[in-house]
Motif scaffolding. Structure first.
Motif, PDB file in Angstrom:
ATOM      1  N   LYS A   1    -102.622  18.780 -37.136  1.00  0.00           N
ATOM      2  CA  LYS A   1    -101.854  18.462 -36.046  1.00  0.00           C
ATOM      3  C   LYS A   1    -102.144  19.741 -34.901  1.00  0.00           C
ATOM      4  CE  LYS A   1     -97.899  16.833 -36.244  1.00  0.00           C
ATOM      5  NZ  LYS A   1     -96.472  16.568 -36.441  1.00  0.00           N
TER       6      LYS A   1
ATOM      7  N   THR B   1     -89.809  14.819 -30.394  1.00  0.00           N
ATOM      8  CA  THR B   1     -90.711  14.207 -31.267  1.00  0.00           C
ATOM      9  C   THR B   1     -90.431  14.723 -32.910  1.00  0.00           C
ATOM     10  OG1 THR B   1     -92.240  15.875 -30.772  1.00  0.00           O
ATOM     11  CG2 THR B   1     -92.503  13.841 -29.600  1.00  0.00           C
TER      12      THR B   1
ATOM     13  N   CYS C   1     -98.755  11.929 -36.589  1.00  0.00           N
ATOM     14  CA  CYS C   1     -97.259  11.955 -36.611  1.00  0.00           C
ATOM     15  C   CYS C   1     -96.734  10.711 -37.633  1.00  0.00           C
ATOM     16  CB  CYS C   1     -96.713  11.657 -35.251  1.00  0.00           C
ATOM     17  SG  CYS C   1     -97.105  13.362 -34.342  1.00  0.00           S
TER      18      CYS C   1
ATOM     19  N   THR D   1     -88.337  12.370 -36.446  1.00  0.00           N
ATOM     20  CA  THR D   1     -89.232  11.192 -36.484  1.00  0.00           C
ATOM     21  C   THR D   1     -88.577  10.036 -37.352  1.00  0.00           C
ATOM     22  OG1 THR D   1     -90.211  12.255 -38.603  1.00  0.00           O
ATOM     23  CG2 THR D   1     -91.296  12.714 -36.788  1.00  0.00           C
TER      24      THR D   1
ATOM     25  N   LYS E   1    -100.806  10.992 -32.487  1.00  0.00           N
ATOM     26  CA  LYS E   1     -99.998  10.097 -32.707  1.00  0.00           C
ATOM     27  C   LYS E   1    -100.103   9.410 -34.201  1.00  0.00           C
ATOM     28  CE  LYS E   1     -99.384   8.463 -27.976  1.00  0.00           C
ATOM     29  NZ  LYS E   1     -99.573   7.493 -27.110  1.00  0.00           N
TER      30      LYS E   1
END
Length: 571
Positions: free
Chosen positions: A126, A491, A85, A494, A82
């Motif tokens: 990621k 997701t 991101c 963003t 997270k």
């Protein structure tokens, strides 16, 4: 009649877990802090010190392997993903001069640990974190005691979560991570797709173990078992492609191949028990022959497989052959039915009891507060363009509203009468101030001109209302498109919520709407007043205005007489 004897695969047997990828030590703190200080301010960097320290700690903990607790490791990977991101949308990491170009992520292949990938972009980081999340879930699944019902349930949950992690990696990060000049096979779409199928197979296998433990019917056991085999067959097909077949240890490939054959044969065995109960002896013999043939064939290429798995195959083969001998004898003595060729039989029925666990909510970073004060670069540009457009619309409408309001104030001032009328002072002439006001009204067209002005005011009000509605529709359209893209891209979309970006604009629009409503209420009062007094106002059309003045009659009596005379006259 044959009893439902236990096959070898009902006993707990081995499954596979994935090892985590390894990385090298990396300092994210200093490059990120320098970027904030350079492109925002030193004060902002100081305010975000806690967030920077958190990221530093996450990366440090990630480098430390192995973690004593798989669940703690899982939580760490989810939190760090997270954070990545949020970093991705606020900190451009690339070799470009105006980007953060001092960070290089290095990750080693989980299956060929001498091979490594190094990239100056966050996509590799990621993807590697998602891979390790799936690997940790697989290790958690393997840690439970599958000899108990609760242990099997927990293992199922862990394996479908592992499948969900690998599926999320395949759909959201694998392609981007593979676009760099330096990549590893374990992060390819083909590899993570294979791991997803493997984790589903192991979850379905736990369901099969539960089904056997509960004593379910042979037909149900056959369908569950067949689906286990199908998942393993899909994983085996993926392992057979050119990019993967030489990348994995032969023991892995042998394990998946044996499991695929084992559960196909298990399904044949369970299905044959149901056929025996229905006295469908011919198909029973064909199914048993198909299962026996599959096991005989796979044993020839079982080098590298675990001894426990080979033992399970041998026991299942013994059960199948025993039932096959019995069925053949019964057919020869009693039924005398023609046995069909196994190749002519329809596919065995299958039923999946597991599905991939969606990871969108688990890995959703939209509600995280880290680096919240830094507006993402892409969002800032989009918001700037959108803000300019909305501001221009609101500015235009505000100008029109102001012009209409000024015009209204002027007209009202022109219609304003003094608070009191000066006395006539014994003549029929209007006071100078009042006469000038009346002449001004007459020059403007009198009551008819006033009606025209009121109509113009109504038109302006309608135009202002329409423009306000158009602006509200534009904001609503943008919010709808944002929700649509958020639903479509998950997701990957963003940017912050539309309601967050446009809150200030919406507040301003609400204030304009309130002002317009207040002006409309004022206009309505004026219109109502004009309408109520239209009969009286009609005298403003008289020229000269003095002709509209009432004729003053002589006094009824002289106020100069004494009181007695006045009283007598009244009487």
């Amino acid at each position: 009649m044959a009893g439902q004897s236990s096959s070898a695969s009902t006993a707990t047997n081995i499954m596979l877990a994935v090892y985590e990828k390894k990385t090298t030590s990396l300092d994210l703190y200093r490059p990120l802090r320098n970027y904030i200080s350079m492109f925002f301010s030193e004060r902002e960097a100081q305010n975000l010190e806690d967030d920077l320290q958190t990221v530093k700690q996450y990366r440090s903990d990630l480098e430390r392997q192995p973690d004593p607790s798989p669940t703690s490791r899982r939580d760490l990977l989810q939190k760090y993903f997270k954070a990545l991101c949020l970093i991705e949308t606020r900190f451009p990491i690339s070799p470009d001069n105006d980007h953060i170009n001092t960070v290089t992520f290095v990750w080693y292949d989980a299956f060929k640990q001498k091979q490594k990938a190094s990239q100056q972009n966050i996509h590799l980081e990621k993807a590697a974190v998602l891979f390790n999340l799936g690997a940790v879930y697989s290790q958690i699944g393997l840690s439970f005691d599958r000899a108990t019902v609760e242990g099997r349930k927990q293992a199922i949950h862990a394996f479908i979560a592992a499948a969900g992690s690998f599926a999320f990696l395949r759909d959201n990060a694998a392609t981007k991570a593979s676009m760099g000049t330096s990549t590893t096979v374990d992060l390819s779409v083909e590899c993570v797709g294979m791991l997803e199928r493997l984790m589903l197979a192991q979850a379905q296998e736990c369901v099969f173990e539960n089904t056997i433990a509960k004593g379910s019917t042979p037909g149900v056991c056959a369908k569950i078992s067949r689906q286990v085999g199908l998942y393993y067959e899909e994983a085996l097909a993926a392992l057979s492609v050119a990019s993967l077949k030489d990348h994995f240890d032969k023991g892995w490939i042998a394990h998946v191949q044996l499991k695929a054959s084992l559960f196909y044969a298990e399904a044949c065995y369970r299905y044959s028990l149901e056929l025996h109960e229905k006295e469908e002896i011919a198909e029973e013999i064909a199914r048993l022959k198909s299962g026996s043939s599959m096991l005989s064939e796979v044993k020839k290429s079982s080098r590298g497989a675990a001894a426990q798995l080979l033992d399970a195959i041998s026991k299942l083969e013994a059960n199948i052959n025993r039932n096959l001998d019995r069925a053949v004898k019964e057919n020869d003595r009693v039924y005398l039915m023609r046995v069909p060729s196994p190749s002519s039989l329809p596919p065995l029925p299958a039923f999946s009891m597991v599905k991939i666990m969606p990871m969108n909510e688990v890995l959703d970073a939209s509600k995280e507060k880290m680096f919240a004060s830094l507006v993402p670069d892409s969002s800032a540009k989009a918001l700037s363009r959108y803000t300019e457009m909305v501001d221009d619309i609101i500015r235009t409408q505000a100008e029109k509203l102001q012009q209409g309001s000024e015009l209204t104030r002027v007209r009202l001032k022109e219609m304003d009468l003094p608070d009191s009328i000066l006395s006539l002072e014994g003549n029929f002439m209007l006071p100078t101030d009042l006469k000038e006001d009346v002449e001004a009204v007459q020059i403007s067209g009198g009551p008819a001109g006033l009606a025209a002005e009121l109509q113009q005011l109504m038109d302006l009000r309608r135009v202002n209302h329409e423009l306000l509605v158009q602006t509200e529709e534009l904001l609503q359209k943008e919010a709808t498109e944002d929700a649509q893209f958020r639903s479509q891209f998950g997701t990957r979309w963003t940017r912050p919520q539309s309601s967050t970006l446009t809150k200030n604009l919406q507040d301003r629009l609400n204030r304009f709407a309130a002002n317009l409503k207040q002006a409309s209420d004022s206009d309505a009062r004026i219109e109502r007043s004009v309408r109520d007094h239209s009969a009286l106002m009609s005298i403003l059309d008289r020229r000269p205005i003095e002709s509209a003045l009432p004729t003053l009659a002589r006094p009824i009596m002289s106020m100069d007489a004494n009181e007695d005379a006045i009283v007598g006259a009244i009487g």
